[in-house]
Design a protein around this motif. Structure first.
Motif, PDB file in Angstrom:
ATOM      1  N   ALA A 164       0.825  -1.208   0.000  1.00 27.94           N
ATOM      2  CA  ALA A 164       0.000   0.000   0.000  1.00 27.94           C
ATOM      3  C   ALA A 164       0.862   1.263   0.000  1.00 27.94           C
ATOM      4  O   ALA A 164       0.517   2.258  -0.657  1.00 27.94           O
ATOM      5  CB  ALA A 164      -0.931  -0.001   1.213  1.00 27.94           C
TER       6      ALA A 164
ATOM      7  N   GLU B 221      -5.182   5.087  -2.985  1.00 21.72           N
ATOM      8  CA  GLU B 221      -5.565   4.292  -1.821  1.00 21.72           C
ATOM      9  C   GLU B 221      -5.822   2.862  -2.280  1.00 21.72           C
ATOM     10  O   GLU B 221      -6.801   2.592  -2.986  1.00 21.72           O
ATOM     11  CB  GLU B 221      -6.816   4.877  -1.162  1.00 21.72           C
TER      12      GLU B 221
ATOM     13  N   THR C 107      -6.926   0.324  -0.798  1.00 20.62           N
ATOM     14  CA  THR C 107      -8.168  -0.275  -0.307  1.00 20.62           C
ATOM     15  C   THR C 107      -9.354   0.010  -1.227  1.00 20.62           C
ATOM     16  O   THR C 107     -10.377  -0.673  -1.159  1.00 20.62           O
ATOM     17  CB  THR C 107      -8.497   0.239   1.097  1.00 20.62           C
TER      18      THR C 107
ATOM     19  N   SER D 162      -9.356  -2.906  -5.567  1.00 14.70           N
ATOM     20  CA  SER D 162      -9.154  -4.324  -5.259  1.00 14.70           C
ATOM     21  C   SER D 162      -8.464  -5.078  -6.398  1.00 14.70           C
ATOM     22  O   SER D 162      -7.648  -5.974  -6.161  1.00 14.70           O
ATOM     23  CB  SER D 162     -10.487  -4.987  -4.928  1.00 14.70           C
TER      24      SER D 162
ATOM     25  N   GLU E 173      -4.832  -3.986  -6.452  1.00 18.47           N
ATOM     26  CA  GLU E 173      -4.151  -4.589  -5.309  1.00 18.47           C
ATOM     27  C   GLU E 173      -3.802  -6.048  -5.592  1.00 18.47           C
ATOM     28  O   GLU E 173      -2.686  -6.508  -5.309  1.00 18.47           O
ATOM     29  CB  GLU E 173      -5.030  -4.499  -4.061  1.00 18.47           C
TER      30      GLU E 173
END
Length: 265
Positions: free
Chosen positions: A87, A102, A104, A107, A110
């Protein structure tokens, strides 16, 4: 520009031009640990400099000269870049992208970042263990910007941090080609931070940039990643449509670091 950095630039461009081809639901979780890089860094990368050679002398010079950066804004940025939490690495590219990133809220991105990282770091560890190069701070009492007990004293080549940072840069540039120049510039600065830190030799970082370029070029072409690449591109576009400006002082520090590269001879 050196031949190695020219090669990095060419390979980076190749990676950016690869395009996603599907918008079906996320697949990355299904491939997980099965994603592998076909690129063997032990074959692709040149050997590290040898003791007594001109390249090692240049590495020694740069290491000693950059110790004078302790306490400067560039040192602070290098400390920031030493954090390899996914992150935090992604957030480091906020100024280059144009909005606070960000993880979060992304998805698919990430999943891509974590899956490709695992595949690339496996290959990077192979290379580190193969060359077993001693880090520049070993045997000295000179300042280093990050705790040395967290670093393997003989795992300097290639730089894992430079590989990780430039890999994320390549992924972002692939998804946002209109921002590619600034993103890849930040990736280069991220790698140079390891020289500033004193955790890596200059040649370790150059090898890390090349390592990231070759590894990501192979991974981004894999069909299994295409659905998530398409979805991650949409996530980033959504973030840009609701842009939150990163702190101005951080962007200024990154711009100054980019303008004063550690890599030129």
């Amino acid at each position: 520009m050196s031949k190695i950095l020219h090669t990095v630039a060419v390979l980076s461009a190749c990676g950016i031009l690869l395009s996603a081809c599907s918008t079906t639901p996320r697949q990355t979780d299904h491939i997980g640990s099965s994603l592998e890089s076909s690129v063997d860094a032990r074959l692709v990368l040149p050997p590290p400099p040898v003791a007594g050679g001109a390249a090692q002398a240049d590495d020694d010079r740069v290491f000693h000269e950059t110790r004078a950066l302790q306490g400067t804004p560039r040192w602070t940025l290098a400390q920031h870049d030493a954090n390899l939490h996914t992150a935090q690495v992604v957030r480091s590219f906020s100024c280059a992208v144009g909005t606070t990133l960000e993880l979060t809220k992304m998805s698919h991105f990430e999943a891509l970042a974590k899956t490709t990282r695992k595949a690339i770091m496996h290959r990077t560890s192979e290379a580190k263990n193969f060359w077993h190069r001693t880090r520049p701070f070993v045997g000295t009492d000179l300042p280093v910007c990050t705790p040395t007990n967290d670093l393997g004293p003989h795992s300097s080549y290639p730089s894992g941090h430079a590989t990780e940072g430039y890999s994320v840069a390549l992924l972002l540039a692939h998804l946002l080609p209109e921002r590619a120049s600034l993103i890849l510039q930040r990736g280069r600065v991220f790698g140079e931070s390891r020289i500033v830190c004193g955790a890596h030799w200059k040649s370790d970082v150059v090898a890390g940039l090349l390592n990231a370029s070759t590894q990501m070029d192979a991974l981004l072409a894999q069909p299994a990643l295409q659905p998530d690449l398409a979805a991650a591109r949409q996530e980033l576009q959504t973030s840009l449509s609701h842009a939150v400006a990163p702190p101005a002082e951080e962007c200024a520090a990154e711009a100054d670091a980019a303008a004063h590269s550690i890599l030129p001879d």
